[in-house]
Design a protein around this motif. Sequence first.
Motif, PDB file in Angstrom:
ATOM      1  N   VAL A 176       0.759  -1.678   0.833  1.00 41.87           N
ATOM      2  CA  VAL A 176      -0.526   0.300  -0.043  1.00 41.87           C
ATOM      3  C   VAL A 176       0.534   1.390   0.107  1.00 41.87           C
ATOM      4  O   VAL A 176       1.832   1.118   0.451  1.00 41.87           O
ATOM      5  CB  VAL A 176      -0.759  -0.325   1.758  1.00 41.87           C
ATOM      6  N   PHE A 177       1.176   2.340  -0.570  1.00 43.71           N
ATOM      7  CA  PHE A 177       1.579   3.330  -1.102  1.00 43.71           C
ATOM      8  C   PHE A 177       0.019   4.174  -1.076  1.00 43.71           C
ATOM      9  O   PHE A 177      -0.970   3.930  -1.633  1.00 43.71           O
ATOM     10  CB  PHE A 177       2.091   3.688  -2.056  1.00 43.71           C
ATOM     11  N   GLY A 178       0.091   5.349   0.282  1.00 43.80           N
ATOM     12  CA  GLY A 178      -1.133   6.512  -0.253  1.00 43.80           C
ATOM     13  C   GLY A 178      -0.131   7.577   0.383  1.00 43.80           C
ATOM     14  O   GLY A 178       0.653   7.906   1.161  1.00 43.80           O
ATOM     15  N   ILE A 179      -1.174   8.862   0.398  1.00 43.42           N
ATOM     16  CA  ILE A 179      -1.229  10.251   0.615  1.00 43.42           C
ATOM     17  C   ILE A 179      -1.804  10.801   1.072  1.00 43.42           C
ATOM     18  O   ILE A 179      -2.759  10.922   0.491  1.00 43.42           O
ATOM     19  CB  ILE A 179      -0.339  11.057  -1.041  1.00 43.42           C
ATOM     20  N   ILE A 180      -2.102  11.178   2.134  1.00 45.39           N
ATOM     21  CA  ILE A 180      -2.623  12.131   2.756  1.00 45.39           C
ATOM     22  C   ILE A 180      -2.602  13.612   2.504  1.00 45.39           C
ATOM     23  O   ILE A 180      -1.464  13.941   2.789  1.00 45.39           O
ATOM     24  CB  ILE A 180      -3.056  11.838   4.402  1.00 45.39           C
ATOM     25  N   SER A 181      -4.128  14.409   2.113  1.00 44.62           N
ATOM     26  CA  SER A 181      -3.376  15.293   1.887  1.00 44.62           C
ATOM     27  C   SER A 181      -4.100  16.837   1.910  1.00 44.62           C
ATOM     28  O   SER A 181      -5.960  16.313   2.419  1.00 44.62           O
ATOM     29  CB  SER A 181      -2.794  15.984   0.866  1.00 44.62           C
ATOM     30  N   GLN A 182      -3.987  18.061   1.918  1.00 44.15           N
ATOM     31  CA  GLN A 182      -5.686  18.864   1.949  1.00 44.15           C
ATOM     32  C   GLN A 182      -6.057  18.792   0.701  1.00 44.15           C
ATOM     33  O   GLN A 182      -5.673  18.168  -0.294  1.00 44.15           O
ATOM     34  CB  GLN A 182      -5.179  20.399   1.137  1.00 44.15           C
ATOM     35  N   PRO A 183      -7.880  18.610   0.631  1.00 42.26           N
ATOM     36  CA  PRO A 183      -8.090  18.073  -0.292  1.00 42.26           C
ATOM     37  C   PRO A 183      -8.212  18.548  -1.407  1.00 42.26           C
ATOM     38  O   PRO A 183      -8.330  18.495  -3.035  1.00 42.26           O
ATOM     39  CB  PRO A 183      -9.910  18.666  -0.458  1.00 42.26           C
ATOM     40  N   ASP A 184      -7.468  20.202  -1.931  1.00 39.67           N
ATOM     41  CA  ASP A 184      -6.923  21.030  -2.703  1.00 39.67           C
ATOM     42  C   ASP A 184      -5.787  20.678  -3.263  1.00 39.67           C
ATOM     43  O   ASP A 184      -4.972  21.774  -4.831  1.00 39.67           O
ATOM     44  CB  ASP A 184      -7.387  22.359  -2.274  1.00 39.67           C
ATOM     45  N   LEU A 185      -4.684  19.781  -2.517  1.00 44.34           N
ATOM     46  CA  LEU A 185      -3.800  19.559  -3.452  1.00 44.34           C
ATOM     47  C   LEU A 185      -3.715  19.165  -4.838  1.00 44.34           C
ATOM     48  O   LEU A 185      -4.166  17.807  -4.567  1.00 44.34           O
ATOM     49  CB  LEU A 185      -2.787  18.692  -2.377  1.00 44.34           C
ATOM     50  N   GLN A 186      -3.477  19.805  -5.963  1.00 41.68           N
ATOM     51  CA  GLN A 186      -2.961  18.825  -6.810  1.00 41.68           C
ATOM     52  C   GLN A 186      -1.239  18.622  -6.922  1.00 41.68           C
ATOM     53  O   GLN A 186      -0.129  18.620  -6.447  1.00 41.68           O
ATOM     54  CB  GLN A 186      -2.573  20.211  -7.906  1.00 41.68           C
ATOM     55  N   TYR A 187      -0.822  17.510  -7.394  1.00 40.64           N
ATOM     56  CA  TYR A 187       0.493  16.378  -7.772  1.00 40.64           C
ATOM     57  C   TYR A 187       0.113  15.874  -8.947  1.00 40.64           C
ATOM     58  O   TYR A 187      -1.266  15.182  -8.956  1.00 40.64           O
ATOM     59  CB  TYR A 187       0.657  15.669  -6.394  1.00 40.64           C
ATOM     60  N   ASN A 188       0.986  15.364  -9.685  1.00 44.51           N
ATOM     61  CA  ASN A 188       1.263  14.099 -10.670  1.00 44.51           C
ATOM     62  C   ASN A 188       1.273  12.646 -10.384  1.00 44.51           C
ATOM     63  O   ASN A 188       2.336  13.109  -9.733  1.00 44.51           O
ATOM     64  CB  ASN A 188       2.510  15.216 -11.974  1.00 44.51           C
ATOM     65  N   VAL A 189       1.032  11.306 -10.761  1.00 42.79           N
ATOM     66  CA  VAL A 189       1.600  10.492 -10.424  1.00 42.79           C
ATOM     67  C   VAL A 189       2.117  10.033 -11.834  1.00 42.79           C
ATOM     68  O   VAL A 189       1.535  10.002 -12.788  1.00 42.79           O
ATOM     69  CB  VAL A 189       0.141   9.875 -10.493  1.00 42.79           C
ATOM     70  N   ASP A 190       3.442   9.406 -11.656  1.00 44.55           N
ATOM     71  CA  ASP A 190       3.469   8.509 -12.878  1.00 44.55           C
ATOM     72  C   ASP A 190       4.553   7.212 -12.478  1.00 44.55           C
ATOM     73  O   ASP A 190       4.285   7.147 -11.605  1.00 44.55           O
ATOM     74  CB  ASP A 190       5.674   9.260 -13.284  1.00 44.55           C
ATOM     75  N   TYR A 191       3.764   6.625 -13.224  1.00 44.73           N
ATOM     76  CA  TYR A 191       4.542   5.539 -13.305  1.00 44.73           C
ATOM     77  C   TYR A 191       5.266   4.858 -14.578  1.00 44.73           C
ATOM     78  O   TYR A 191       5.328   5.547 -15.582  1.00 44.73           O
ATOM     79  CB  TYR A 191       3.096   4.555 -13.278  1.00 44.73           C
ATOM     80  N   SER A 192       6.168   3.593 -13.890  1.00 45.45           N
ATOM     81  CA  SER A 192       6.788   2.915 -14.368  1.00 45.45           C
ATOM     82  C   SER A 192       6.846   1.877 -14.799  1.00 45.45           C
ATOM     83  O   SER A 192       6.613   1.004 -13.597  1.00 45.45           O
ATOM     84  CB  SER A 192       8.808   3.365 -13.350  1.00 45.45           C
ATOM     85  N   ASN A 193       7.285   0.934 -16.219  1.00 46.62           N
ATOM     86  CA  ASN A 193       6.625  -0.023 -16.066  1.00 46.62           C
ATOM     87  C   ASN A 193       5.617  -1.045 -15.187  1.00 46.62           C
ATOM     88  O   ASN A 193       5.378  -2.053 -14.480  1.00 46.62           O
ATOM     89  CB  ASN A 193       7.513  -1.104 -15.324  1.00 46.62           C
ATOM     90  N   GLY A 194       3.647  -0.536 -15.316  1.00 48.15           N
ATOM     91  CA  GLY A 194       3.447  -0.724 -15.340  1.00 48.15           C
ATOM     92  C   GLY A 194       1.571   0.746 -14.526  1.00 48.15           C
ATOM     93  O   GLY A 194       2.391   1.176 -14.276  1.00 48.15           O
ATOM     94  N   THR A 195       1.152   1.075 -14.703  1.00 45.69           N
ATOM     95  CA  THR A 195       0.061   0.897 -13.702  1.00 45.69           C
ATOM     96  C   THR A 195      -0.700   0.300 -12.589  1.00 45.69           C
ATOM     97  O   THR A 195      -0.870  -0.734 -12.230  1.00 45.69           O
ATOM     98  CB  THR A 195      -1.249   1.463 -13.952  1.00 45.69           C
ATOM     99  N   VAL A 196      -0.980   1.046 -11.703  1.00 43.67           N
ATOM    100  CA  VAL A 196      -1.715   0.348 -10.370  1.00 43.67           C
ATOM    101  C   VAL A 196      -3.085   1.460 -10.393  1.00 43.67           C
ATOM    102  O   VAL A 196      -2.123   3.162  -9.611  1.00 43.67           O
ATOM    103  CB  VAL A 196      -0.918   0.374  -9.226  1.00 43.67           C
ATOM    104  N   SER A 197      -4.182   0.804 -10.816  1.00 43.10           N
ATOM    105  CA  SER A 197      -5.472   1.850 -10.128  1.00 43.10           C
ATOM    106  C   SER A 197      -5.471   2.460  -8.471  1.00 43.10           C
ATOM    107  O   SER A 197      -4.711   2.102  -7.698  1.00 43.10           O
ATOM    108  CB  SER A 197      -6.582   1.151 -10.461  1.00 43.10           C
TER     109      SER A 197
END
Length: 188
Positions: A139-160
Amino acid sequence: VRTQDVYKYIIDNRNSKLKSDYGVTILLDEYIASVLPEGGRKYRITMVYEITAENGIEELKEYNLDTYGITLLKSEIVKADSSIVPAENGGNQLVFTNLQKGDVIYIDYEFYENPTGRFYKDFNLSYGFNGSYPTLKGVFGIISQPDLQYNVDYSNGTVSSTTKKIGNKKYQSWTRNNIEAMPLMDSY
C-alpha cells in the motif's frame, strides 16, 4: 487509513503460499505520506516480513535501518505462538536474534521531513511495488488537503488508485495484493 491491528493481520495472513527464492515473504508493506499544509511531510511505514525458509533467517537477522531521526514504534519478532521478542537497536541496524522459520518480523516507524527554501512545498515520492521478496499486500498512500494537486507517474505498468475523504483531508491510495517477487538475477 493504516492497518489498525497489525497483530491480527499477522495471525490472519501468516503462512502465505507466495513463492520466495530468498526465504522471505512480505505480508504487509504500508507507506503512508501525510502532506502538511505548511509544506512538511509526515511518513508512516509499516513492514511485516515472514521467514518462510532457512535462508530467510540470514536475509533478515540484521535489518539495515538508520534509526537516527525517526521514531521507531515497533521492531520485534512475532513468534508462531504469538509471543513477542524485541529487536536489538544498534543505531544503523536492527538485530533479530534467534530467528526461526515461521517467525514474523514487525517494523513500524515514522519520520518528518521539513524542507526549506524556495521549493519547500514541492515533493517527490516514489514507491516500488515489486522487489526481491513476494508481497501479500503493498500500500502506498498520500493524505493531503483536498485542493492539493500533484502529478502521478508510473514506470513498468500502472496501479489503480482509490480516493476517499477522511475528515477535512483527502486520502489517495494505491494497493496491490499477491505480488510476485522479481526473478533472481544471474551473477556474471
